[in-house]
Write a protein that holds these residues in place. Structure first.
Motif, mmCIF file in Angstrom:
data_model
loop_
_atom_site.group_PDB
_atom_site.id
_atom_site.type_symbol
_atom_site.label_atom_id
_atom_site.label_comp_id
_atom_site.label_asym_id
_atom_site.label_seq_id
_atom_site.Cartn_x
_atom_site.Cartn_y
_atom_site.Cartn_z
ATOM 1 N N VAL A 227 137.478 27.011 72.054
ATOM 2 C CA VAL A 227 138.657 26.728 72.875
ATOM 3 C C VAL A 227 138.274 25.869 74.063
ATOM 4 O O VAL A 227 138.980 24.916 74.426
ATOM 5 C CB VAL A 227 139.310 28.038 73.365
ATOM 6 N N SER A 228 137.142 26.219 74.659
ATOM 7 C CA SER A 228 136.691 25.439 75.808
ATOM 8 C C SER A 228 136.456 23.992 75.407
ATOM 9 O O SER A 228 136.817 23.053 76.121
ATOM 10 C CB SER A 228 135.419 26.084 76.343
ATOM 11 N N GLU A 229 135.874 23.811 74.238
ATOM 12 C CA GLU A 229 135.637 22.455 73.738
ATOM 13 C C GLU A 229 136.960 21.761 73.469
ATOM 14 O O GLU A 229 137.130 20.564 73.746
ATOM 15 C CB GLU A 229 134.803 22.546 72.454
ATOM 16 N N LEU A 230 137.915 22.525 72.955
ATOM 17 C CA LEU A 230 139.225 21.927 72.668
ATOM 18 C C LEU A 230 139.888 21.445 73.948
ATOM 19 O O LEU A 230 140.499 20.377 73.994
ATOM 20 C CB LEU A 230 140.113 22.952 71.957
ATOM 21 N N ARG A 231 139.758 22.241 74.997
ATOM 22 C CA ARG A 231 140.330 21.847 76.280
ATOM 23 C C ARG A 231 139.791 20.505 76.717
ATOM 24 O O ARG A 231 140.541 19.587 77.081
ATOM 25 C CB ARG A 231 140.011 22.890 77.355
ATOM 26 N N SER A 232 138.473 20.372 76.686
ATOM 27 C CA SER A 232 137.920 19.104 77.164
ATOM 28 C C SER A 232 138.268 17.970 76.218
ATOM 29 O O SER A 232 138.477 16.837 76.648
ATOM 30 C CB SER A 232 136.409 19.209 77.385
ATOM 31 N N THR A 233 138.358 18.274 74.906
ATOM 32 C CA THR A 233 138.764 17.230 73.961
ATOM 33 C C THR A 233 140.168 16.747 74.281
ATOM 34 O O THR A 233 140.443 15.545 74.308
ATOM 35 C CB THR A 233 138.721 17.771 72.533
ATOM 36 N N VAL A 234 141.062 17.707 74.514
ATOM 37 C CA VAL A 234 142.449 17.330 74.797
ATOM 38 C C VAL A 234 142.543 16.538 76.086
ATOM 39 O O VAL A 234 143.268 15.538 76.175
ATOM 40 C CB VAL A 234 143.325 18.600 74.870
ATOM 41 N N GLU A 235 141.787 16.971 77.075
ATOM 42 C CA GLU A 235 141.856 16.236 78.346
ATOM 43 C C GLU A 235 141.330 14.816 78.167
ATOM 44 O O GLU A 235 141.901 13.856 78.711
ATOM 45 C CB GLU A 235 141.050 16.978 79.413
ATOM 46 N N ARG A 236 140.262 14.690 77.396
ATOM 47 C CA ARG A 236 139.741 13.335 77.146
ATOM 48 C C ARG A 236 140.778 12.504 76.410
ATOM 49 O O ARG A 236 140.994 11.324 76.704
ATOM 50 C CB ARG A 236 138.462 13.417 76.305
ATOM 51 N N TYR A 237 141.401 13.136 75.433
ATOM 52 C CA TYR A 237 142.411 12.431 74.643
ATOM 53 C C TYR A 237 143.562 11.977 75.535
ATOM 54 O O TYR A 237 144.034 10.839 75.455
ATOM 55 C CB TYR A 237 142.907 13.351 73.532
ATOM 56 N N VAL B 191 139.769 29.728 78.997
ATOM 57 C CA VAL B 191 139.131 30.971 78.574
ATOM 58 C C VAL B 191 137.733 31.040 79.191
ATOM 59 O O VAL B 191 137.162 30.038 79.576
ATOM 60 C CB VAL B 191 138.994 31.077 77.030
ATOM 61 N N ASP B 192 137.259 32.230 79.263
ATOM 62 C CA ASP B 192 135.937 32.445 79.832
ATOM 63 C C ASP B 192 134.893 32.198 78.747
ATOM 64 O O ASP B 192 134.587 33.071 77.952
ATOM 65 C CB ASP B 192 135.863 33.896 80.340
ATOM 66 N N ALA B 193 134.370 30.995 78.714
ATOM 67 C CA ALA B 193 133.452 30.646 77.632
ATOM 68 C C ALA B 193 132.099 30.216 78.178
ATOM 69 O O ALA B 193 131.998 29.742 79.302
ATOM 70 C CB ALA B 193 134.043 29.517 76.787
ATOM 71 N N SER B 194 131.103 30.394 77.364
ATOM 72 C CA SER B 194 129.759 29.955 77.756
ATOM 73 C C SER B 194 129.659 28.452 77.563
ATOM 74 O O SER B 194 129.924 27.931 76.496
ATOM 75 C CB SER B 194 128.716 30.667 76.916
ATOM 76 N N GLN B 195 129.269 27.781 78.634
ATOM 77 C CA GLN B 195 129.210 26.320 78.538
ATOM 78 C C GLN B 195 128.053 25.853 77.678
ATOM 79 O O GLN B 195 128.007 24.712 77.260
ATOM 80 C CB GLN B 195 129.033 25.765 79.948
#
Lengths: 700, 356
Positions: free
Chosen positions: A157-167, B168-172
Motif C-alpha cells: 500500500v505504501s508503494e502504491l501511495r508513492s506510485t499514485v503520487e508520482r503518477y 498505512v504504517d508500513a516499513s519503508q
C-alpha cells in the motif's frame, strides 16, 4: 678488620666505581650518537637503494607473472563486460519487478497508475485470492477496497501511495494551468543550530506577539538589513553552497535570513558556525528572495560531492528529497574500495614468499628485513596513493584527501602483511584478507558517517577526506589526531610481522598461538623493551575497547558493568602477554625481582602512553556515560576537588594500579602457562574492582 | 578395480577430507563469522533505519513543525491528517527562526502566498541524523498541502487526479530487505565456495600433493568430483543458516526449498567454473583472476535474462513467485547439471601429468 668489613668496603668501592662510571658512559653514548649521525647519510642511501631494488623486482616480477594467455582472456572478458554495460543500463535493472500483486480492473482510474510501476503485477480483483495470500491489494472502482494486513501488504500500500503520487505529478506536468497543477513551491534550507535536543512547548497555542521567546537577543529589534553576525549571504571559504548560519541569534533582521556560508562544520569545536560578520545585508522584504540568493542553502551546489549525494532542495514537494542518510558513506566507500583489491595482490605476494621457501634467497641476501618489507610494500602503497589521487581529482578534493588516505593504506597493508605472515595456506589467507577488509572498512567507515555530528568522527582518517571534499578547512591538530594513531598502529603491525620474518616462522607450519608469542617476543631483549612494547600496543587496546563499547552500548544500563569488565580484561592482556612471551623465549631469568621489574616497566609504559592519549582526546568522550566509565581519570577534572586529590586521582592511583596488576601477571608468567592464567585472572579482578570503585565514587 | 563402490567412497573421502581441512584451518569458521557479522549488522541496519521512519524514535509525540506566514493555516490543516506531525503557529518569521534556534521546534516552515502559489521555505538542521526523517516528514506534509490545494483549485484543472490511498504504517525498508539484502546473503556463499574451490585445487597442484592423491587409485575426475562435492555442500548450509537468522530478526523468508535449489545450482555452476579454471591453468594467481573476471562477466550476462536471478530470489523470498520464476529455478538447476557433466568430460580429457 673482619671479613664482613672487607666485603662492605668492597661493596662501597663498587658503588663508587659505578657512580663515577656514569659520566664516562654518557660520553661514550654521545660519541656513538655523533658517529651514528655521521654515518646516517650513507646508511640512508644504502637503505634507499635496497628498497628501490626490491620494489623494482616486485613490480617486474609480478607484472611478468601473468602469462599472455591469461591476460588475453581477462582482457576479452573485461571488454565484453564493457560492451554489456550499456545494454544492461538501457534495460535497467529492476530488482523489485513484480513483488506486489494488485487486483485492479481496466476501468478503474488506478489501472494506469498501477500499470506504470513494474513493482506491481496486475491481476483480476479477487477477494478470495487476497485472503489466501495471493494478492496484496484489492482495488474496486476508485478506492482501495482491501489490502492484506501483513508486512508485505502494508508495504504494498505504501508503494502504491508513492506510485499514485508520482503518477499524479506526471499528469499534472501536462496541465496548462501550472500554478494550479503545482500550487506549492518549496525551498529547503539547511540551517545549523546549537541545540542538541528539541524541547517543544507543551501547548498548542499560537504564540502571540507578547508571548514569543524574548531573550533580549535581537529578535525583532534588528534594523532592516542590520545585524552583523553572518547576516545576508556572504560567501565563506567553501564552495559547497551549503550554509551555516550565524547562530548567535543576532542575525535575523525582519528580512534577509542568516544564510552566510562559513568554513567550518557544525560543532566541531562546540562553536557552531561563527558567521563571519561582513555579509551583504539581506535584501528584499520577503523570504522568497532567498530563493535567488547565492545558493542560499541549496544543497544542489557546485560541489560534485554534493551533487552526487545531496538531494534536490527546491521545486514541488515531491521534488525535494532528503539527503541520503549517510551521505558521507558514499564518498567514504569510493576511497576504501580500491584498497580492498590492492591488499589481495599484496597478501598473495607476501604469502608467495613463504611457499616452497621462495623467500629464502632474499633472506640470505645482504639486505635487512626492514629493506625487504619496505621494498615489497612500496609498489602497493604507491598504487593505492595513485588511485586515491585519481579519485580525489575526480571529486575535486585537495592534497589533504590524498594525505589522509596514506595512514589508511598503511593500515590495510600492514594488517595484510601480518595476516600473510600468520596464514598457513592461500585458503587461510583469503579469509584473513576478507576479515581485514570487513573490519578495517568498518573502522574507516563508521566514524566517517558521523562526520557532521560529532568530533568522535575524527577517529577515522576518512572523516578528513569527507570534510575536505565538502570544502571545509581542516586544522593541523585535527589532521594529526586523525592520522597519527593509524600510522603508528600500522608501523607496529609491520614491526610485529617483521618479528616473524625469519626462517623458523616463515617456512614452517607453526601453530598460530606460538607465532603470536614469537611476534611479541621478537623485539624484546631488555627490561625497557617490555615497557616500550606495552606503550606501543596501546592503539590496539583502544581499538578493542572502542569495539567493546560500541557493541555493548545498545544494552543499556548493564553495559557499564560489562564495559568495565571488558576493559579490565583487554588492558591486562595487553600489559602481560608479551611478558609471558619473553619468558617462554627465555629472554629473562625467572627470579621474583626480575618479574616485579618487568611488571613495573609494563605498568609505567602503559600509564605513560595512556596519559598521552588522554591529553589528545580531552573532552571528546565526556558527553557519553559509557565513555566516561573509560575516562575515569579525566572525569575527576570536572569535579570540585582539591588539587592534591586530583593529582592522586589523575596520576598516582592509575600508575599504582597498572604497576600492581602487571606485576601480578608477570609473577605468574615466570612459572608457566597455568600460573600465568591464574595470575592474570587475579589481575583482571583487581583491575575490575578498581574501575568499579572509581566509577561509583564519581557517579554515586 | 572394484566397481563403483570403491570409487564413490573415494570421492566421499576426498570431500570429507577437504571439509575437515577447512574446519581445521578455521577458515570456514571465519567465513561464517564474517557473513554472520554482515547478516546481523544488516538486520540492525534495516531495523535501525526503519525506526528512523517511525517518528516515535524522534520524540514521543512525533515531530513538531513551526509554521508562520500567510498560508500557515493550510499547513496546519494538512498536519491534522498526519498523526506524527504537530504544528505550532508563530506570529512572524523572526519569532519562528528564534524558536527554531532555541530548539522549540524540529523544523520550521515559512510560507508566503504571493503570486497565486504557496511558497514555503523549510528549515531543517544541517545534516544531522534526524535530518532525513525531518525532510521526509516535511515532504509528506507539503505533499498533503499540495493535494488539498489541487482539490481547491480543481475547477482550473483539466485532468482528474487519482485519489491517493490512505496512509498505512508500513516499513519503508521492506523492498530493500527482500530485493537487496536477501539475495546478497544468498549469493555470497556460492561465490565464496567457488573461490575456495579454486584455491583448494591449485594449492594441491602447486604444493605437488596432487601427485600423491593420484597415486591412490583415483582419477583426476574423481579428485575434482570430491572437491566439488565439498564446496557445493557448504553453500546451501550457509544459506539455511542465514535464512534462520533473518527469521530470528523478523524477516520471514518463504519458499525455502526452491531458494536452496537456486543457491545449490549457482554454487555448483560457480564451483565447476572455478575447478575447471584450476585444472586448465594449474596456477593459483591466474586461476583466481580468471575466476573473478568470469564470474563478474557471467553475472553481467545474467541481466539479459527475462528475470534477473536476484529478482527470482526476491520473489521467492517474498512469496510472489510466478510460473516464470519457477521456470527460472528449473533452468538454473538444469544448467548446473549440464555444467557438471561438461566439466567432467573436460577433466577426463585433461592430461593430469601436465599439471604437476
Amino acid at each position: 678488620m673482619t671479613a664482613g668489613d672487607g666485603s662492605r668496603i668492597r661493596r662501597l668501592l663498587g658503588w663508587l666505581r659505578r657512580l663515577l662510571g656514569w659520566p664516562r658512559r654518557l660520553l661514550g653514548w654521545l660519541r656513538r650518537l655523533l658517529g651514528g649521525l655521521r654515518r646516517a647519510p650513507g646508511w640512508l642511501r644504502t637503505r634507499a637503494e635496497n628498497v628501490g631494488r626490491i620494489a623494482r623486482w616486485e613490480v617486474t616480477k609480478n607484472a611478468g607473472g601473468l602469462d599472455k594467455k591469461t591476460v588475453v582472456i581477462a582482457l576479452v572478458a573485461l571488454v565484453g563486460l564493457g560492451a554489456l554495460a550499456p545494454v544492461v543500463l538501457s534495460q535497467g535493472i529492476a530488482l523489485d519487478d513484480g513483488i506486489y500483486r494488485v487486483g485492479v480492473s481496466e476501468d478503474s482510474p488506478y489501472y494506469d497508475a498501477v500499470a506504470a510501476d513494474d513493482t506491481f503485477r496486475i491481476q483480476e480483483p479477487d477477494r478470495r485470492a487476497l485472503l489466501a495470500g495471493n494478492q496484496e491489494i484489492l482495488i474496486r472502482g476508485d478506492r482501495v477496497a482491501r489490502f492484506a494486513d501483513t508486512t508485505k501488504g502494508r508495504a504494498a500500500v505504501s508503494e502504491l501511495r508513492s506510485t499514485v503520487e508520482r503518477y499524479n505529478d506526471n499528469v499534472m506536468r501536462g496541465e496548462t494551468n501550472q500554478s494550479a497543477a503545482f500550487p506549492v513551491l518549496v525551498n529547503l534550507t539547511y540551517v545549523s543550530r546549537n541545540v542538541t535536543s528539541v524541547d517543544p512547548p507543551p501547548q498548542f497555542a499560537v504564540s502571540g506577539p507578547d508571548e514569543g521567546p524574548d531573550d533580549g537577543t535581537t529578535g525583532d529589534t534588528a534594523t532592516p538589513g542590520g545585524g552583523t553576525a553572518g547576516d545576508g549571504t556572504g560567501t565563506g571559504s567553501d564552495g559547497s553552497g551549503t550554509d551555516g548560519s550565524g547562530t548567535d541569534g543576532a542575525d535575523d533582521g525582519t528580512n534577509g535570513d542568516g544564510s552566510g556560508t562559513d568554513g567550518d562544520g557544525a560543532g566541531t569545536d562546540g562553536t557552531a558556525g561563527d558567521g563571519d560578520g561582513s555579509g551583504t545585508p539581506g535584501d528584499g522584504t520577503d523570504g522568497t528572495d532567498t530563493n535567488d540568493g547565492s545558493g542560499g542553502g541549496n544543497v544542489g551546489g557546485s560541489n560534485i560531492a554534493d551533487r552526487l549525494t545531496g538531494g534536490s532542495a527546491s521545486g514541488a514537494p515531491s521534488d525535494i528529497s532528503p539527503p541520503f542518510p549517510f551521505r558521507s558513506l558514499v564518498l567514504a566507500f569510493i576511497f576504501v574500495l580500491p584498497l580492498n583489491f590492492i591488499i589481495q595482490a599484496y597478501g598473495s605476494t607476501i604469502l608467495g614468499e613463504r611457499i616452497n621457501r621462495r623467500g629464502e634467497l632474499l633472506l640470505v641476501a645482504p639486505v635487512s628485513r626492514g629493506d625487504i618489507i619496505a621494498g615489497k610494500t612500496l609498489p602497493y602503497l604507491a598504487g593505492a596513493l595513485g588511485v586515491a589521487t585519481l579519485i580525489t581529482l575526480a571529486l575535486q578534493g585537495s592534497a589533504v584527501s590524498v594525505l589522509a588516505v596514506v595512514p589508511l593504506a598503511l593500515l590495510f597493508l600492514s594488517a595484510t602483511f601480518l595476516g600473510a605472515m600468520f596464514a598457513r595456506s592461500f585458503k587461510e589467507l583469503t579469509f584473513v584478507t576478507v576479515t581485514i577488509t570487513v573490519s578495517l572498512t568498518s573502522y574507516a567507515f563508521v566514524p566517517a558517517i558521523f562526520t557532521e555530528v560529532t568530533p568522535i568522527a575524527l577517529i577515522s582518517p576518512l572523516t578528513l577526506v569527507v570534510r575536505d571534499l565538502q570544502g571545509q578547512a581542516i586544522s593541523l591538530g585535527q589532521f594529526t589526531f586523525s592520522t597519527l594513531p593509524p600510522t603508528l598502529t600500522a608501523f607496529v603491525m609491520f614491526g610485529l610481522g617483521a618479528g616473524l620474518y625469519r626462517e623458523e616462522d616463515m617456512f614452517t607450519q607453526r601453530p598460530i598461538p606460538l607465532k603470536v608469542l614469537d611476534a611479541l617476543a621478537g623485539p624484546i631483549s631488555r627490561v625497557r623493551h617490555v615497557g616500550m612494547m606495552t606503550a606501543v600496543l596501546l592503539p590496539f587496546v583502544l581499538v578493542a575497547e572502542l569495539v567493546v563499547v560500541a557493541l555493548l552500548f545498545a544494552l543499556g544500563e548493564i553495559s557499564i558493568i560489562l564495559v568495565l569488565a571488558a576493559v579490565a580484561i583487554v588492558e591486562e592482556v595487553a600489559k602481560s602477554l608479551h611478558i609471558y612471551a619473553s619468558y617462554v623465549h627465555s629472554r629473562f631469568d625467572r627470579g621474583l625481582r626480575r618479574a616485579l621489574t618487568l611488571g613495573a616497566a609494563s605498568g609505567v609504559g602503559f600509564f605513560v602512553a595512556e596519559k598521552f592519549q588522554l591529553i589528545a582526546q580531552l573532552g571528546d568522550l565526556q558527553s557519553r556515560d559509557i565513555g566516561q566509565a573509560q575516562q575515569n581519570d579525566l572525569a575527576v577534572l570536572g569535579a570540585d576537588v582539591p588539587l592534591a586529590l586530583v593529582a592522586v586521582g589523575l596520576l598516582v592511583a592509575p600508575l599504582v594500579l597498572h604497576v600492581v596488576t602487571a606485576s601480578i601477571s608477570a609473577v605468574g608468567a615466570r612459572r608457566g602457562r597455568q600460573a600465568y592464567l591464574g595470575a592474570i585472572t587475579v589481575a583482571i579482578v583487581v583491575h575490575f574492582a578498581y574501575n568499579l570503585t572509581v566509577v561509583s565514587i564519581l557517579v554515586g | 578395480m572394484s566397481g563403483d563402490g570403491l570409487l564413490s567412497d573415494a570421492r566421499l573421502t576426498i570431500a570429507r577430507r577437504d571439509l575437515s581441512s577447512l574446519s581445521r584451518e578455521k577458515t570456514i569458521v571465519l567465513a561464517l563469522l564474517i557473513q554472520l557479522f554482515i547478516a546481523a549488522f544488516s538486520s540492525f541496519l534495516v531495523v535501525g533505519l526503519s525506526s528512523l521512519y517511525d517518528p516515535g524514535s524522534v520524540s514521543s509525540d512525533g515531530i513538531v513543525v513551526g509554521v508562520t506566514g500567510d498560508d500557515a493555516q493550510a499547513l496546519v490543516d494538512a498536519a491534522e491528517e498526519h498523526e506524527s506531525i504537530r504544528t505550532l503557529t508563530y506570529a512572524n518569521e523572526s519569532r519562528l527562526r528564534q524558536a527554531y534556534q532555541d530548539g522549540e521546534v524540529h523544523a520550521a516552515m515559512v510560507t508566503d502566498g504571493g503570486g497565486g502559489r504557496i511558497d514555503v521555505e523549510v528549515l531543517v538542521p544541517r545534516e544531522s541524523i534526524e535530518t532525513t526523517l525531518l525532510v521526509d516528514q516535511a515532504r509528506t506534509l507539503l505533499e498533503t498541502v499540495e493535494r488539498n490545494e489541487r482539490e481547491i483549485r480543481s475547477a482550473s484543472l483539466e485532468r482528474t487526479l487519482v485519489p491517493v490511498p490512505d496512509d498505512v504504517d508500513a516499513s519503508q525498508y521492506f523492498g530493500f530487505t527482500y530485493t537487496v539484502l536477501v539475495p546478497l546473503l544468498l549469493f555470497l556463499p556460492p561465490f565464496i565456495s567457488g573461490s575456495v574451490a579454486v584455491d583448494a585445487l591449485t594449492e594441491e597442484i602447486e604444493r605437488d600433493t596432487l601427485e600423491l592423491l593420484r597415486v591412490a587409485p583415483l582419477s583426476l575426475v574423481d579428485i575434482v568430483d570430491g572437491k566439488a562435492l565439498a564446496m557445493v555442500v557448504i553453500a546451501p548450509l550457509q544459506a539455511l543458516l542465514w535464512v534462520f537468522l533473518l527469521g530470528v530478526n523478523g524477516i520471514d523468508v518463504a519458499n525455502i526449498l526452491p531458494l536452496l535449489a537456486v543457491v545449490t545450482a549457482f554454487a555448483t555452476i560457480v564451483v565447476v567454473v572455478g575447478l575447471l579454471l584450476g585444472v586448465l591453468t594449474g596456477r593459483r594467481r591466474q586461476a583466481q583472476l580468471l575466476y573473478s573476471v568470469v564470474v563478474l562477466f557471467g553475472f553481467g550476462l545474467l541481466t539479459l535474462l527475462p528475470e534477473h536471478p536476484a529478482t527470482t530470489v526476491a520473489k521467492l523470498a517474498v512469496d510472489s513467485a510466478t510460473s516464470a520464476t519457477m521456470a527460472h529455478v528449473a533452468g538454473y538447476v538444469t544448467v548446473a547439471v549440464l555444467a557438471v557433466l561438461a566439466a567432467r568430460a573436460v577433466v577426463a580429457r585433461t592430461d593430469a601429468e601436465a599439471l604437476s
